[in-house]
Design a protein around this motif. Structure first.
Motif, mmCIF file in Angstrom:
data_model
loop_
_atom_site.group_PDB
_atom_site.id
_atom_site.type_symbol
_atom_site.label_atom_id
_atom_site.label_comp_id
_atom_site.label_asym_id
_atom_site.label_seq_id
_atom_site.Cartn_x
_atom_site.Cartn_y
_atom_site.Cartn_z
ATOM 1 N N ILE A 1 4.032 -6.943 -5.524
ATOM 2 C CA ILE A 1 4.369 -6.088 -6.675
ATOM 3 C C ILE A 1 5.353 -6.805 -7.587
ATOM 4 O O ILE A 1 5.185 -6.840 -8.811
ATOM 5 N N GLU B 1 8.343 2.873 -9.650
ATOM 6 C CA GLU B 1 8.716 2.165 -10.876
ATOM 7 C C GLU B 1 7.504 1.546 -11.573
ATOM 8 O O GLU B 1 7.448 1.487 -12.803
ATOM 9 N N HIS B 2 6.539 1.075 -10.788
ATOM 10 C CA HIS B 2 5.376 0.388 -11.351
ATOM 11 C C HIS B 2 4.151 1.298 -11.471
ATOM 12 O O HIS B 2 3.068 0.834 -11.822
#
Length: 249
Positions: free
Chosen positions: A15, A44-45
């Motif tokens: 990631i 967050e992603h």
């Protein structure tokens, strides 16, 4: 088999390195500091994840997966807020297909193939509750998914709102609509919303759409397969745009 990465640290590093990840399967009872770091990165992603029994992960790999397996995407996902201005800057009359809850990889592949052939500029799918762009989807699309941008957005509702805010007419195909699909104007910036075959477009997404159209049905079966229905409407869009001397792509 779709490519994958296993192990908590390996997935974290993937990631952080910017690898395109479709989904992460996580053992139901997994916890600890390192797992917490992984969960934070997933949030967050905006990477979809699913808590599953250990047996589900073992079917993917018997190696030392530590309760975590990440499935890699076959393509790089795009962001809708980048695609929208790029299309306007290119001077085209944009056409985007939004898929609300399509989970069958064969339908998705067939839709993508038709979209690519019909000059659709991008496909939008949600992060959760949707098929993703894995190797099987690319194969089913006859490689079309390698040539058309796919935007994975947090929600379909949010994507539709963004399209409306940027001047798109959002047209929902619904068997309950009274307007024949040929009786609307597709020569303007258009987003076509298609729903899941079993439940159609969700109520929250329907409330955001500008117009509802349907395909006439004359047989005993009340609806078309979603990939077929998508093709029917898209080639009405093509017909109108060619008649108006607009560039299809």
């Amino acid at each position: 088999m779709q490519d994958y990465i296993f192990g908590i640290r390996a997935v974290i590093e993937a990631i952080e390195a910017g690898k395109e990840i479709d989904k992460v399967f996580i053992k139901k009872d997994l916890n600890g500091d390192l797992a917490g770091e992984l969960f934070t990165l997933l949030r967050e992603h905006h990477i979809p994840s699913q808590r599953v029994p250990i047996e589900r992960i073992n079917r993917i790999t018997r190696k030392n997966h530590q309760g975590v397996v990440a499935l890699l995407s076959a393509v790089t996902y795009h962001r809708l807020d980048n695609v929208i201005p790029e299309l306007y800057e290119a001077g085209v009359v944009p056409l985007i297909v939004v898929l609300d809850g399509i989970t069958d990889v064969r339908n998705f592949g067939a839709i993508a193939r038709t979209c690519e052939c019909a000059g659709v500029n991008a496909i939008v799918i949600p992060e959760h509750g949707s098929v993703s762009v894995g190797a099987d989807a690319v194969k089913t699309s006859a490689g079309a998914l390698l040539h058309i941008p796919v935007c994975r957005e947090r929600t379909v509702r949010g994507a539709v709102r963004s399209l409306k805010d940027n001047g798109y007419r959002v047209v929902a195909l619904s068997e309950k609509a009274d307007i024949n699909y040929t009786l609307t104007d597709y020569t303007v910036p258009t987003a076509l919303v298609m729903g899941a075959e079993d439940v159609g477009i969700s109520a929250e997404v329907l409330r955001e759409c500008d117009l509802f159209v349907s395909i006439p049905m004359f047989g005993n079966i009340g609806s078309l397969n979603v990939s077929v229905a998508t093709g029917v409407v898209l080639y009405e869009v093509v017909r109108q745009r060619l008649q108006a001397n607009l560039e299809v792509i």
